[in-house]
Design a protein around this motif. Sequence first.
Motif: not given
Length: 499
Positions: A325-344
């Motif tokens: 149920g979490t808005p996708y905008e909130t998930l986007e902000a959370e995902a942005a905390k990880a670097p490109i490549g998601a640490d492997g």
Amino acid sequence: MNQPHYSIGYDLGSSSVKAALIRLSNGSAVGRSAYPEQEMPIQAPQPGWAEQDPEFWWACIQKATQRLLEQTGVSGPEIGSIGIAYQMHGLVLVDEQHQVVRPSIIWCDSRAVATGQAGLEAIGQERALKHLLNSPGNFTASKLRWVQQQEPECYSRVRKMMLPGDYIAMRMSGGIQTTITGLSEGILWDFAERQVARDVLKAYEIDAALLPELVPTIGVQSELSEVAAKELGLAPGTPIAYRAGDQPNNALSLGVLKPGEVAATGGTSGVVYAVTDQPLFDPQSRVNGFAHVNYRPEAPHIGVLMCINGTGIQYSWLRKMLAPGTPYETLEAEAAKAPIGADGLTALPFGNGAERILNDRQVGAQMLGLDFNRHSQAHLLRAGLEGIAFSFIYGMQILRDMGLQMEVIRVGNDNLFQSAIFSHTVASLSGCTIEVMETTGAIGAAQAAAVGAGHWENLSDIHHNLKKVGQYLPQSSDNDAYQAAYSTWEKALQKTITP
């Protein structure tokens, strides 16, 4: 009938039915609706199968229409045309009384892969590719053959086969019709001979009488019946003036009609759709050519479609598992905390049936390199978005190997391309500019119907109403990081698909 002021369009997806009203005076959207609010159920009686109830589609069409009319205050007699976009490649079978004889086998169902391979062997690969621009694959004709062979009692009651949009039009008008565009998506159109694909009918022992009557893709196809008008709240006699699969329709909605133009979408599945006037095909048939909405035998505009079944459905699954149920905008902000490549951390998004770009393999979705001490929810979400973007890049390379050039990609503002992480990844690795347009498939269907019913002069009227609301440019500063992450992902994929 009163002087019409509006046109209505429908977009029948596998997750919901969307409806939109536009003003005929200027093409602007008056209102939009969708039903159901939760994703439509998909039945999977066996692994790799996917079915839906066409009767439920019709119930959703009714609900979406009622909501739209209530929301806008528009009355049925004010609507002068109806357009239909629909999920491609599905099979709907009806008997003599137009009753559905079994659930629809929808686009992401994988049961007919072996059937399609047998069809290819019967026709011959060279002839199939030159005439059909595809192998028969897991498409509608192969699904029909599967029913014929595996469910003979059911098949004996069949009087007509249809695509999902043909079924909706049948419920609206009582007539059973299809288009060249529709036949081509079912691998039932011969591009070389410019007629129904006799090779496929012969190989599959299909009686041509099962095929619907041909009508133009854009033009008056039928009229709304008294019964359907009461069920929908529209006026009897309203012309049904447009019908196309969701991906050709998406391209039309985005103004992608000429050779060299490219559209994309990132819904349940992900698609890149490039228009050409040449009969191109991939020797391995990992991408597919279909008649575009403006296809004519003397002007054969063809859409070359690269499809990945498991895209948005993977990300919605991640949301369901990690943060319901979490808005996708909130998930986007959370995902942005990880670097490109998601640490492997690497995600392969192929968990929604057999994948055409992987030679019809059904490899399943995977998360690789998971480190319990290092990876968080942010990494899982970023890896999910990047994995989908990487699958786009993998498929786009097939299109480029065929000689298709891609510099600008047009997308709608209503799917995965709303994610900056996803869009920047695709733009940076492809080198393409992504233009985000304010439109939807339902709006495009309504606009095309206005052309088909004669309220508008031609398709250029659609494009005058397009508005660019954003764009994504390649990020040269992060290019090394994107390339490294994609290289890791591609190696993981190759390891998975190599025997």
